[in-house]
Design a protein around this motif. Structure first.
Motif, mmCIF file in Angstrom:
data_model
loop_
_atom_site.group_PDB
_atom_site.id
_atom_site.type_symbol
_atom_site.label_atom_id
_atom_site.label_comp_id
_atom_site.label_asym_id
_atom_site.label_seq_id
_atom_site.Cartn_x
_atom_site.Cartn_y
_atom_site.Cartn_z
ATOM 1 N N GLY A 30 11.450 -17.440 27.147
ATOM 2 C CA GLY A 30 10.952 -18.490 25.909
ATOM 3 C C GLY A 30 10.765 -19.586 26.208
ATOM 4 O O GLY A 30 9.925 -20.619 25.176
ATOM 5 N N GLY A 31 11.615 -20.272 27.496
ATOM 6 C CA GLY A 31 10.456 -21.806 28.260
ATOM 7 C C GLY A 31 9.414 -21.933 28.098
ATOM 8 O O GLY A 31 8.364 -22.349 28.252
ATOM 9 N N GLN A 32 7.940 -20.673 28.454
ATOM 10 C CA GLN A 32 6.796 -20.370 28.654
ATOM 11 C C GLN A 32 6.505 -20.328 27.603
ATOM 12 O O GLN A 32 5.773 -21.283 27.079
ATOM 13 C CB GLN A 32 6.614 -18.839 29.394
ATOM 14 N N ARG A 33 7.050 -19.399 26.570
ATOM 15 C CA ARG A 33 6.193 -20.195 25.134
ATOM 16 C C ARG A 33 6.459 -20.761 24.732
ATOM 17 O O ARG A 33 5.193 -21.251 23.359
ATOM 18 C CB ARG A 33 6.646 -18.405 23.949
ATOM 19 N N LYS A 34 7.560 -22.172 24.858
ATOM 20 C CA LYS A 34 7.406 -23.373 24.377
ATOM 21 C C LYS A 34 6.384 -23.512 24.950
ATOM 22 O O LYS A 34 5.838 -25.272 24.245
ATOM 23 C CB LYS A 34 9.005 -24.041 25.091
ATOM 24 N N ARG A 35 6.328 -23.876 26.571
ATOM 25 C CA ARG A 35 4.970 -24.514 26.885
ATOM 26 C C ARG A 35 3.741 -24.259 26.328
ATOM 27 O O ARG A 35 3.041 -24.610 26.403
ATOM 28 C CB ARG A 35 5.166 -23.503 28.871
ATOM 29 N N VAL A 36 3.429 -22.792 26.174
ATOM 30 C CA VAL A 36 2.527 -22.675 25.499
ATOM 31 C C VAL A 36 1.881 -22.838 24.320
ATOM 32 O O VAL A 36 1.123 -23.701 23.705
ATOM 33 C CB VAL A 36 1.896 -20.837 25.362
ATOM 34 N N ALA A 37 3.149 -23.791 23.675
ATOM 35 C CA ALA A 37 3.190 -23.698 22.142
ATOM 36 C C ALA A 37 2.946 -25.808 22.265
ATOM 37 O O ALA A 37 2.852 -26.097 21.341
ATOM 38 C CB ALA A 37 4.718 -23.521 21.270
ATOM 39 N N MET A 38 3.374 -26.499 23.564
ATOM 40 C CA MET A 38 3.124 -27.533 23.560
ATOM 41 C C MET A 38 1.701 -27.542 24.344
ATOM 42 O O MET A 38 0.850 -28.901 23.359
ATOM 43 C CB MET A 38 4.610 -28.398 24.773
ATOM 44 N N ALA A 39 0.880 -26.618 24.614
ATOM 45 C CA ALA A 39 -0.464 -26.992 25.422
ATOM 46 C C ALA A 39 -0.634 -26.885 23.342
ATOM 47 O O ALA A 39 -2.044 -27.620 23.873
ATOM 48 C CB ALA A 39 -0.733 -26.015 26.283
ATOM 49 N N GLN A 40 -0.995 -25.967 22.588
ATOM 50 C CA GLN A 40 -1.275 -25.625 21.867
ATOM 51 C C GLN A 40 -1.688 -26.876 20.773
ATOM 52 O O GLN A 40 -2.694 -27.630 20.541
ATOM 53 C CB GLN A 40 -0.631 -24.464 20.920
ATOM 54 N N ALA A 41 -0.050 -27.406 21.033
ATOM 55 C CA ALA A 41 0.092 -29.242 19.939
ATOM 56 C C ALA A 41 -0.666 -29.754 20.336
ATOM 57 O O ALA A 41 -1.696 -30.791 19.591
ATOM 58 C CB ALA A 41 1.074 -29.491 20.028
ATOM 59 N N LEU A 42 -1.074 -30.246 21.431
ATOM 60 C CA LEU A 42 -1.539 -31.201 22.484
ATOM 61 C C LEU A 42 -3.355 -31.362 22.765
ATOM 62 O O LEU A 42 -3.716 -32.566 23.073
ATOM 63 C CB LEU A 42 -0.543 -31.663 23.429
ATOM 64 N N ILE A 43 -3.750 -29.984 22.754
ATOM 65 C CA ILE A 43 -4.685 -30.104 23.450
ATOM 66 C C ILE A 43 -5.489 -30.641 23.516
ATOM 67 O O ILE A 43 -7.104 -31.540 22.800
ATOM 68 C CB ILE A 43 -5.135 -28.479 24.002
ATOM 69 N N ASN A 44 -5.992 -30.868 21.492
ATOM 70 C CA ASN A 44 -6.733 -31.769 19.900
ATOM 71 C C ASN A 44 -6.618 -32.728 20.462
ATOM 72 O O ASN A 44 -7.478 -33.283 19.546
ATOM 73 C CB ASN A 44 -5.940 -30.794 19.546
ATOM 74 N N ARG A 45 -6.060 -33.398 21.265
ATOM 75 C CA ARG A 45 -5.066 -35.469 21.078
ATOM 76 C C ARG A 45 -5.409 -35.948 19.958
ATOM 77 O O ARG A 45 -5.602 -36.712 19.936
ATOM 78 C CB ARG A 45 -6.392 -35.753 22.235
ATOM 79 N N LEU A 46 -4.769 -35.358 19.320
ATOM 80 C CA LEU A 46 -5.067 -35.761 18.163
ATOM 81 C C LEU A 46 -3.284 -36.626 17.738
ATOM 82 O O LEU A 46 -3.043 -37.406 18.911
ATOM 83 C CB LEU A 46 -4.373 -34.615 16.704
ATOM 84 N N PRO A 47 -4.276 -37.987 16.897
ATOM 85 C CA PRO A 47 -3.377 -39.261 16.908
ATOM 86 C C PRO A 47 -1.809 -38.795 16.512
ATOM 87 O O PRO A 47 -0.946 -40.250 16.770
ATOM 88 C CB PRO A 47 -3.393 -40.066 16.269
ATOM 89 N N ILE A 48 -1.227 -37.990 15.753
ATOM 90 C CA ILE A 48 0.116 -38.024 15.713
ATOM 91 C C ILE A 48 0.984 -36.262 15.847
ATOM 92 O O ILE A 48 -0.019 -35.495 15.398
ATOM 93 C CB ILE A 48 -0.178 -37.876 13.761
#
Length: 263
Positions: A137-155
């Protein structure tokens, strides 16, 4: 800068589903780079606010803007991290993280290079070829965080992203989030039911009344020093004062929500 538009602003926003009013005339704004935690009892419209900012639903009244521009469709300025895993089960961790840059026009080799870098940043070097079912579960959350942050969107919109994790993994993920957020200087709206988590992470806590017809009840500055250690923040002078202030206002809303559910 004087006159600069807020990163996120809601002005007189109401949200109705037929005769049911989820949110009633909410107004607040968030400066660029601020980390805001949204708290309140279950069903008070916190997740609905994220959906309004993301452009997944439109307001029944009022206006939602980001950087001064009205949100009228899916908001490409936002990354969204959900409570439940939103990973594609047929794709590897690497391909899940590379999906965003790919969809935004980055070549596949370029997207894969970025995805490898982000998996390393969230502590998953060597897990590139694992599929979601092969991850904890923690590793999936890390993937999800990378997925959310990789595009460096402002919000960055986060809907109880760590609620299903054990306490130790949750603290690690919270600390990782703070580190990456401070690097990116994104504006964050973070929904949580955990008041300690809200104060440990945020610059500001916004409190909603019990739904239906949820409204804003309080807006509290969290004036704890940064950089901040999530675990140690709970022992920082001033933490308990903020907690007591917010909880005193939240308690009655939790009771009201509970009583409505029993009725």
């Amino acid at each position: 800068m004087a006159g600069k538009a807020a990163a996120v602003a809601l002005e007189g926003v109401a949200l109705r589903y037929g005769p049911f009013t989820a949110i009633e005339f909410i107004s607040f704004d968030v400066p660029q780079g601020q980390f805001v935690a949204l708290v309140g009892p279950t069903g008070c419209g916190k997740s609905s606010v994220l959906n309004l900012v993301a452009g997944l639903v439109g307001p029944s009244e009022g206006e939602v803007t980001t950087a001064g521009r009205p949100v009228t469709t899916v908001n490409r300025e936002c990354a969204y991290m959900f409570q439940a895993d939103a990973l594609l089960p047929w794709k590897s961790a690497l391909d899940n993280v590379a999906l965003g840059p790919n969809l935004r026009g980055t070549s596949r080799p370029g997207a894969l290079r970025l995805a490898r870098e982000w998996l390393v940043r969230v502590g998953l070097r060597g897990f590139e070829d694992r599929y979601p079912h092969q991850l904890s579960g923690g590793q999936r959350k890390r993937v999800a965080m990378a997925q959310a942050l990789i595009n460096r969107l402002p919000i960055l919109l986060m809907d109880e992203p760590f609620s299903a994790l054990d306490a130790q993994t949750r603290a690690l993920m919270e600390q990782e989030l703070l580190t990456l957020w401070q690097e990116q200087e994104a504006t964050v709206l973070f929904v949580t039911h955990d008041l300690e988590e809200a104060i440990a992470l945020a610059d500001r806590v916004v409190l909603f009344t019990a739904g239906p017809k949820a409204a804003l009840k309080g807006d509290y500055a969290v004036e704890l020093p940064r950089p901040r250690n999530v675990v140690e923040a709970r022992f920082t002078p001033g933490f308990n004062d903020i907690y007591e202030q917010v909880w005193n206002d939240l308690r009655s809303e939790v009771i009201a929500s509970y009583e409505r559910q029993r009725a």
